[in-house]
Design a protein around this motif. Structure first.
Motif, PDB file in Angstrom:
ATOM      1  N   TRP A   1       0.829  -1.202   0.000  1.00  0.00           N
ATOM      2  CA  TRP A   1       0.000   0.000   0.000  1.00  0.00           C
ATOM      3  C   TRP A   1       0.867   1.257   0.000  1.00  0.00           C
ATOM      4  N   ARG A   2       1.944   1.212   0.742  1.00  0.00           N
ATOM      5  CA  ARG A   2       2.843   2.377   0.781  1.00  0.00           C
ATOM      6  C   ARG A   2       3.440   2.627  -0.596  1.00  0.00           C
ATOM      7  N   ARG A   3       3.906   1.549  -1.216  1.00  0.00           N
ATOM      8  CA  ARG A   3       4.482   1.665  -2.561  1.00  0.00           C
ATOM      9  C   ARG A   3       3.461   2.261  -3.534  1.00  0.00           C
ATOM     10  N   GLU A   4       2.239   1.720  -3.491  1.00  0.00           N
ATOM     11  CA  GLU A   4       1.207   2.144  -4.434  1.00  0.00           C
ATOM     12  C   GLU A   4       0.689   3.554  -4.139  1.00  0.00           C
ATOM     13  N   SER A   5       0.766   3.986  -2.900  1.00  0.00           N
ATOM     14  CA  SER A   5       0.283   5.324  -2.542  1.00  0.00           C
ATOM     15  C   SER A   5       1.338   6.393  -2.803  1.00  0.00           C
ATOM     16  N   GLY A   6       2.617   5.999  -2.732  1.00  0.00           N
ATOM     17  CA  GLY A   6       3.705   6.955  -2.872  1.00  0.00           C
ATOM     18  C   GLY A   6       3.906   7.818  -1.638  1.00  0.00           C
ATOM     19  N   LEU A   7       3.247   7.469  -0.551  1.00  0.00           N
ATOM     20  CA  LEU A   7       3.322   8.257   0.683  1.00  0.00           C
ATOM     21  C   LEU A   7       4.449   7.791   1.588  1.00  0.00           C
ATOM     22  N   PRO A   8       4.956   8.678   2.435  1.00  0.00           N
ATOM     23  CA  PRO A   8       5.934   8.245   3.442  1.00  0.00           C
ATOM     24  C   PRO A   8       5.249   7.336   4.465  1.00  0.00           C
ATOM     25  N   LEU A   9       6.015   6.457   5.052  1.00  0.00           N
ATOM     26  CA  LEU A   9       5.468   5.500   6.013  1.00  0.00           C
ATOM     27  C   LEU A   9       4.765   6.187   7.175  1.00  0.00           C
ATOM     28  N   LYS A  10       5.257   7.317   7.608  1.00  0.00           N
ATOM     29  CA  LYS A  10       4.646   8.034   8.745  1.00  0.00           C
ATOM     30  C   LYS A  10       3.173   8.356   8.487  1.00  0.00           C
ATOM     31  N   ARG A  11       2.792   8.553   7.237  1.00  0.00           N
ATOM     32  CA  ARG A  11       1.405   8.877   6.902  1.00  0.00           C
ATOM     33  C   ARG A  11       0.455   7.707   7.157  1.00  0.00           C
ATOM     34  N   PHE A  12       0.979   6.523   7.388  1.00  0.00           N
ATOM     35  CA  PHE A  12       0.141   5.363   7.668  1.00  0.00           C
ATOM     36  C   PHE A  12      -0.186   5.224   9.157  1.00  0.00           C
ATOM     37  N   PHE A  13       0.393   6.080   9.984  1.00  0.00           N
ATOM     38  CA  PHE A  13       0.117   6.050  11.421  1.00  0.00           C
ATOM     39  C   PHE A  13      -1.060   6.959  11.746  1.00  0.00           C
ATOM     40  N   ASN A  14      -1.965   6.467  12.574  1.00  0.00           N
ATOM     41  CA  ASN A  14      -3.093   7.256  13.068  1.00  0.00           C
ATOM     42  C   ASN A  14      -2.564   8.117  14.216  1.00  0.00           C
ATOM     43  N   THR A  15      -2.039   9.275  13.857  1.00  0.00           N
ATOM     44  CA  THR A  15      -1.358  10.130  14.840  1.00  0.00           C
ATOM     45  C   THR A  15      -2.314  10.780  15.835  1.00  0.00           C
ATOM     46  N   SER A  16      -3.604  10.732  15.572  1.00  0.00           N
ATOM     47  CA  SER A  16      -4.558  11.303  16.530  1.00  0.00           C
ATOM     48  C   SER A  16      -5.179  10.235  17.422  1.00  0.00           C
ATOM     49  N   GLY A  17      -4.751   9.002  17.270  1.00  0.00           N
ATOM     50  CA  GLY A  17      -5.330   7.906  18.040  1.00  0.00           C
ATOM     51  C   GLY A  17      -4.719   7.733  19.423  1.00  0.00           C
ATOM     52  N   GLN A  18      -5.446   7.029  20.261  1.00  0.00           N
ATOM     53  CA  GLN A  18      -5.028   6.789  21.644  1.00  0.00           C
ATOM     54  C   GLN A  18      -3.744   5.967  21.724  1.00  0.00           C
ATOM     55  N   ILE A  19      -3.628   4.973  20.868  1.00  0.00           N
ATOM     56  CA  ILE A  19      -2.446   4.101  20.911  1.00  0.00           C
ATOM     57  C   ILE A  19      -1.188   4.909  20.587  1.00  0.00           C
ATOM     58  N   TYR A  20      -1.272   5.745  19.571  1.00  0.00           N
ATOM     59  CA  TYR A  20      -0.142   6.568  19.152  1.00  0.00           C
ATOM     60  C   TYR A  20       0.317   7.464  20.304  1.00  0.00           C
ATOM     61  N   ARG A  21      -0.633   8.074  20.966  1.00  0.00           N
ATOM     62  CA  ARG A  21      -0.295   8.967  22.088  1.00  0.00           C
ATOM     63  C   ARG A  21       0.205   8.176  23.297  1.00  0.00           C
ATOM     64  N   ARG A  22      -0.503   7.110  23.636  1.00  0.00           N
ATOM     65  CA  ARG A  22      -0.142   6.318  24.817  1.00  0.00           C
ATOM     66  C   ARG A  22       1.280   5.750  24.700  1.00  0.00           C
ATOM     67  N   GLU A  23       1.636   5.299  23.505  1.00  0.00           N
ATOM     68  CA  GLU A  23       2.960   4.707  23.306  1.00  0.00           C
ATOM     69  C   GLU A  23       4.027   5.738  22.953  1.00  0.00           C
ATOM     70  N   LYS A  24       3.640   7.017  22.959  1.00  0.00           N
ATOM     71  CA  LYS A  24       4.570   8.113  22.666  1.00  0.00           C
ATOM     72  C   LYS A  24       5.323   7.871  21.356  1.00  0.00           C
ATOM     73  N   LEU A  25       4.574   7.466  20.338  1.00  0.00           N
ATOM     74  CA  LEU A  25       5.200   7.127  19.069  1.00  0.00           C
ATOM     75  C   LEU A  25       5.761   8.338  18.335  1.00  0.00           C
ATOM     76  N   ALA A  26       5.242   9.516  18.605  1.00  0.00           N
ATOM     77  CA  ALA A  26       5.814  10.720  17.984  1.00  0.00           C
ATOM     78  C   ALA A  26       7.294  10.833  18.350  1.00  0.00           C
ATOM     79  N   GLU A  27       7.621  10.460  19.576  1.00  0.00           N
ATOM     80  CA  GLU A  27       9.009  10.509  20.040  1.00  0.00           C
ATOM     81  C   GLU A  27       9.800   9.286  19.612  1.00  0.00           C
ATOM     82  N   ARG A  28       9.126   8.131  19.542  1.00  0.00           N
ATOM     83  CA  ARG A  28       9.812   6.866  19.284  1.00  0.00           C
ATOM     84  C   ARG A  28      10.058   6.561  17.813  1.00  0.00           C
TER      85      ARG A  28
END
Length: 120
Positions: free
Chosen positions: A47-74
């Motif tokens: 999907w990433r290849r076909e979309s041409g998007l960077p991998l970061k765009r596949f993360f739900n950055t507004s979701g609870q898991i993203y925030r709880r796991e501090k993925l912005a930093e990790r």
């Protein structure tokens, strides 16, 4: 006819809007519940290849898991493979909806982008 699959979460308001938007245009996609059927690492890579998007765009950055796991930093310290594996572990961490078309992949619901790609 174009084959369309929408990868969504039923409780997501953006997914509901996207499905309604498609329906208003007479498009009834195959529906895949991202929580019940997590994308695999192989699917995410494709999907990433076909979309041409960077991998970061596949993360739900507004979701609870993203925030709880501090993925912005990790994320900057994680390898690409680790990022794919983390996304594949829990579908709710993946940005949605994902629209799978015969000729491409759209991530997130942007009416203009969808209309241009689908031709409506």
């Amino acid at each position: 006819m174009v084959f369309i699959t929408i990868v969504c979460y039923p409780k997501c308001s953006t997914c509901k809007k996207a499905v309604a938007w498609l329906s208003q245009r007479g498009i009834e996609p195959v529906y895949r519940d991202i929580q019940k059927e997590n994308p695999t690492v192989e699917e995410l890579k494709k999907w990433r290849r076909e979309s041409g998007l960077p991998l970061k765009r596949f993360f739900n950055t507004s979701g609870q898991i993203y925030r709880r796991e501090k993925l912005a930093e990790r994320l900057p310290g994680m390898s690409e493979e680790e990022q794919y594996e983390r996304l594949a572990k829990d579908g709710l961490l993946v940005k949605r909806p994902i629209l799978l078309l015969d000729d491409g992949v759209l991530v997130g619901f942007k009416e203009k982008e969808w209309a241009e790609k689908i031709g409506t």
